[in-house]
Design a protein around this motif. Structure first.
Motif, PDB file in Angstrom:
ATOM      1  N   LEU A 191       0.741  -1.543   0.558  1.00  0.00           N
ATOM      2  CA  LEU A 191       0.088   0.133   0.233  1.00  0.00           C
ATOM      3  C   LEU A 191       0.958   1.443  -0.296  1.00  0.00           C
ATOM      4  O   LEU A 191       0.820   2.350  -0.614  1.00  0.00           O
ATOM      5  CB  LEU A 191      -0.846   0.349   1.212  1.00  0.00           C
ATOM      6  CG  LEU A 191      -2.021   1.332   1.359  1.00  0.00           C
ATOM      7  CD1 LEU A 191      -2.721   1.050  -0.153  1.00  0.00           C
ATOM      8  CD2 LEU A 191      -3.022   1.438   2.277  1.00  0.00           C
ATOM      9  N   SER A 192       2.349   1.520   0.922  1.00  0.00           N
ATOM     10  CA  SER A 192       2.494   2.559   0.496  1.00  0.00           C
ATOM     11  C   SER A 192       3.175   3.055  -0.318  1.00  0.00           C
ATOM     12  O   SER A 192       3.445   3.879  -1.239  1.00  0.00           O
ATOM     13  CB  SER A 192       3.880   2.138   1.790  1.00  0.00           C
ATOM     14  OG  SER A 192       4.632   0.838   1.401  1.00  0.00           O
ATOM     15  N   LYS A 193       4.033   1.339  -1.513  1.00  0.00           N
ATOM     16  CA  LYS A 193       3.977   1.697  -2.835  1.00  0.00           C
ATOM     17  C   LYS A 193       3.006   2.426  -3.263  1.00  0.00           C
ATOM     18  O   LYS A 193       3.103   3.213  -4.698  1.00  0.00           O
ATOM     19  CB  LYS A 193       4.856   0.427  -3.108  1.00  0.00           C
ATOM     20  CG  LYS A 193       6.045  -0.645  -2.581  1.00  0.00           C
ATOM     21  CD  LYS A 193       6.552  -1.647  -3.097  1.00  0.00           C
ATOM     22  CE  LYS A 193       7.806  -2.051  -2.588  1.00  0.00           C
ATOM     23  NZ  LYS A 193       8.094  -3.055  -2.742  1.00  0.00           N
ATOM     24  N   MET A 194       2.345   2.133  -3.668  1.00  0.00           N
ATOM     25  CA  MET A 194       1.045   2.199  -4.168  1.00  0.00           C
ATOM     26  C   MET A 194       0.599   3.821  -4.337  1.00  0.00           C
ATOM     27  O   MET A 194       0.597   4.924  -4.721  1.00  0.00           O
ATOM     28  CB  MET A 194      -0.772   1.821  -4.172  1.00  0.00           C
ATOM     29  CG  MET A 194      -0.362   0.132  -3.737  1.00  0.00           C
ATOM     30  SD  MET A 194      -2.204  -0.138  -4.085  1.00  0.00           S
ATOM     31  CE  MET A 194      -2.069  -2.280  -3.270  1.00  0.00           C
ATOM     32  N   VAL A 195       0.857   4.713  -2.580  1.00  0.00           N
ATOM     33  CA  VAL A 195       0.441   5.468  -2.280  1.00  0.00           C
ATOM     34  C   VAL A 195       1.665   6.558  -2.794  1.00  0.00           C
ATOM     35  O   VAL A 195       1.628   7.851  -3.394  1.00  0.00           O
ATOM     36  CB  VAL A 195      -0.035   6.158  -0.922  1.00  0.00           C
ATOM     37  CG1 VAL A 195       0.475   7.984  -0.782  1.00  0.00           C
ATOM     38  CG2 VAL A 195      -0.612   5.242  -0.177  1.00  0.00           C
ATOM     39  N   LYS A 196       3.087   6.240  -3.033  1.00  0.00           N
ATOM     40  CA  LYS A 196       3.980   7.247  -3.465  1.00  0.00           C
ATOM     41  C   LYS A 196       3.859   6.810  -4.771  1.00  0.00           C
ATOM     42  O   LYS A 196       4.423   8.305  -5.736  1.00  0.00           O
ATOM     43  CB  LYS A 196       5.393   6.154  -4.127  1.00  0.00           C
ATOM     44  CG  LYS A 196       5.995   5.877  -1.867  1.00  0.00           C
ATOM     45  CD  LYS A 196       7.509   5.623  -1.774  1.00  0.00           C
ATOM     46  CE  LYS A 196       7.686   5.689  -0.141  1.00  0.00           C
ATOM     47  NZ  LYS A 196       8.932   4.546  -0.045  1.00  0.00           N
ATOM     48  N   ILE A 197       3.764   5.682  -5.886  1.00  0.00           N
ATOM     49  CA  ILE A 197       3.840   5.867  -7.460  1.00  0.00           C
ATOM     50  C   ILE A 197       2.167   6.948  -7.593  1.00  0.00           C
ATOM     51  O   ILE A 197       2.847   7.678  -8.312  1.00  0.00           O
ATOM     52  CB  ILE A 197       3.029   4.347  -7.144  1.00  0.00           C
ATOM     53  CG1 ILE A 197       4.089   3.608  -7.598  1.00  0.00           C
ATOM     54  CG2 ILE A 197       2.766   4.210  -9.464  1.00  0.00           C
ATOM     55  CD1 ILE A 197       3.770   1.982  -8.466  1.00  0.00           C
ATOM     56  N   ALA A 198       1.443   6.797  -7.103  1.00  0.00           N
ATOM     57  CA  ALA A 198       0.147   7.863  -7.035  1.00  0.00           C
ATOM     58  C   ALA A 198       0.428   9.478  -7.277  1.00  0.00           C
ATOM     59  O   ALA A 198       0.271  10.131  -7.621  1.00  0.00           O
ATOM     60  CB  ALA A 198      -1.008   7.262  -6.211  1.00  0.00           C
ATOM     61  N   LYS A 199       1.673   9.431  -5.750  1.00  0.00           N
ATOM     62  CA  LYS A 199       1.497  11.245  -5.615  1.00  0.00           C
ATOM     63  C   LYS A 199       2.775  11.452  -6.462  1.00  0.00           C
ATOM     64  O   LYS A 199       2.645  12.409  -7.713  1.00  0.00           O
ATOM     65  CB  LYS A 199       2.990  11.235  -4.816  1.00  0.00           C
ATOM     66  CG  LYS A 199       1.619  10.731  -3.219  1.00  0.00           C
ATOM     67  CD  LYS A 199       2.686  11.329  -2.450  1.00  0.00           C
ATOM     68  CE  LYS A 199       1.708  10.905  -1.080  1.00  0.00           C
ATOM     69  NZ  LYS A 199       2.787  11.053   0.276  1.00  0.00           N
ATOM     70  N   LYS A 200       3.920  10.686  -7.286  1.00  0.00           N
ATOM     71  CA  LYS A 200       4.516  10.634  -8.472  1.00  0.00           C
ATOM     72  C   LYS A 200       4.036  10.769  -9.769  1.00  0.00           C
ATOM     73  O   LYS A 200       3.799  12.102 -10.719  1.00  0.00           O
ATOM     74  CB  LYS A 200       5.415   9.421  -8.412  1.00  0.00           C
ATOM     75  CG  LYS A 200       6.375   9.689 -10.027  1.00  0.00           C
ATOM     76  CD  LYS A 200       7.502   8.491  -9.919  1.00  0.00           C
ATOM     77  CE  LYS A 200       7.824   9.181 -10.958  1.00  0.00           C
ATOM     78  NZ  LYS A 200       9.412   7.781 -10.720  1.00  0.00           N
ATOM     79  N   MET A 201       2.834  10.246 -10.083  1.00  0.00           N
ATOM     80  CA  MET A 201       1.936   9.947 -10.766  1.00  0.00           C
ATOM     81  C   MET A 201       1.111  11.813 -11.072  1.00  0.00           C
ATOM     82  O   MET A 201       0.777  11.856 -12.210  1.00  0.00           O
ATOM     83  CB  MET A 201       0.911   8.909 -11.567  1.00  0.00           C
ATOM     84  CG  MET A 201       2.039   7.965 -11.876  1.00  0.00           C
ATOM     85  SD  MET A 201      -0.214   6.940 -11.770  1.00  0.00           S
ATOM     86  CE  MET A 201      -0.324   6.990 -12.963  1.00  0.00           C
TER      87      MET A 201
END
Length: 299
Positions: free
Chosen positions: A279-289
């Motif tokens: 989930l933490s990885k998903m949040v990081k990717i979402a923030k980057k996008m």
């Protein structure tokens, strides 16, 4: 001999196919369901996934690039290049996982009224046993794929397959059968995971333009449902089970499966922790996008 208790009233529609329908041993009685499930997922993977992909993927190939994208897809299916073969394998595997999560969700829905307080040692239900057997058949297929294509899936997915297979095979003893469908509620997030993978892969490998709103909606649903069912529900479920074992003194029962429960708790704690990492990885990717999208809008 254990005295089993059945309270749900749900019937196993596949029990009539059993080679040992009157056996007190649930492994023998439901062995055919594990086998049939394993064969079904092998069949989907080997013979049905490619025709389904031939129907679904061209729907995303639009505009001037369509002919080139169709040629790329044809090349991907027939190429002997190692990376392309692995990529094609991944598409087929995701078809199977999508079918599996849909089947799991459909089978779980009629069991949502099962109470938490049912005795995890003695409660047994034919429908729940079938659910555990069918799920075990899927993870047996998953294990087979992870071993055969270890270079692609690596140790992380192999360990996940082994642990999941252990949990659902153990449930057929029976153990913690009232928690089987509760564990499978995790699958509510899987459709969004598969869609997210498809969108990302199509954009990367075929230069497909996925509408931003479609990608964003799926991403939000993915993170929301993942957080609710795999983090909130996942941790709550295992803590409630631990509390019941302690408060109801089930651990003092001579039939209490100490070893199985210890391993099951360890597996669930590890998988719940892994879900937090994912989930933490998903949040990081979402923030980057989101950052990239904001920059494009400004430009």
């Amino acid at each position: 001999m254990m005295k089993f208790v059945t309270e749900t009233g749900l019937n196993d529609p596949l029990l009539k196919l059993s080679l040992f329908p009157n056996s007190q041993n649930l492994y023998l009685r439901n062995l055919h369901e594990i086998f049939l499930s394993f064969v079904a997922y092998c069949t989907i993977y080997e013979y049905l996934s490619t025709p389904l992909l031939d129907i679904i993927l061209p729907l995303f190939f639009l505009g001037k690039k369509r002919d080139k994208q169709l040629a790329q897809w044809k090349d991907l299916k027939t190429s002997k290049d190692k990376k392309k073969k692995q990529s094609f394998l991944n598409y087929k595997v995701h078809v199977v996982t999508m079918v599996q999560c849909i089947i799991s969700i459909a089978l779980v829905l009629p069991t949502l009224n099962l109470q938490f307080g049912l005795n995890i040692i003695y409660f047994q239900d034919d429908f729940i046993t079938m659910l555990a057997a069918v799920t075990a058949g899927y993870f047996l297929w998953d294990l087979y794929v992870c071993v055969k294509w270890f270079a692609l899936f690596q140790m992380e997915f192999l360990v996940h397959a082994v642990c999941s297979l252990f949990v659902f095979i153990s449930a057929m003893h029976p153990n913690y059968q009232n928690y089987v469908s509760k564990f499978l509620l995790f699958e509510l997030s899987s459709p969004f995971v598969n869609i997210n993978w498809l969108f990302s892969t199509l954009m990367k490998e075929f230069d497909v333009q996925i509408p931003m709103i479609l990608n964003a909606v799926n991403g939000i649903l993915l993170m929301t449902v993942f957080f609710l069912v795999r983090i909130c529900w996942g941790w709550s479920c295992i803590l409630v089970m631990a509390y019941q074992i302690y408060s109801k003194k089930w651990y003092a029962d001579p039939n209490f499966p100490t070893t199985v429960m210890t391993i099951t708790f360890a597996i669930n704690m590890a998988l719940n922790t892994l879900n937090c990492v994912w989930l933490s990885k998903m949040v990081k990717i979402a923030k980057k996008m989101a950052g990239v999208g904001a920059k494009k809008k400004d430009n």
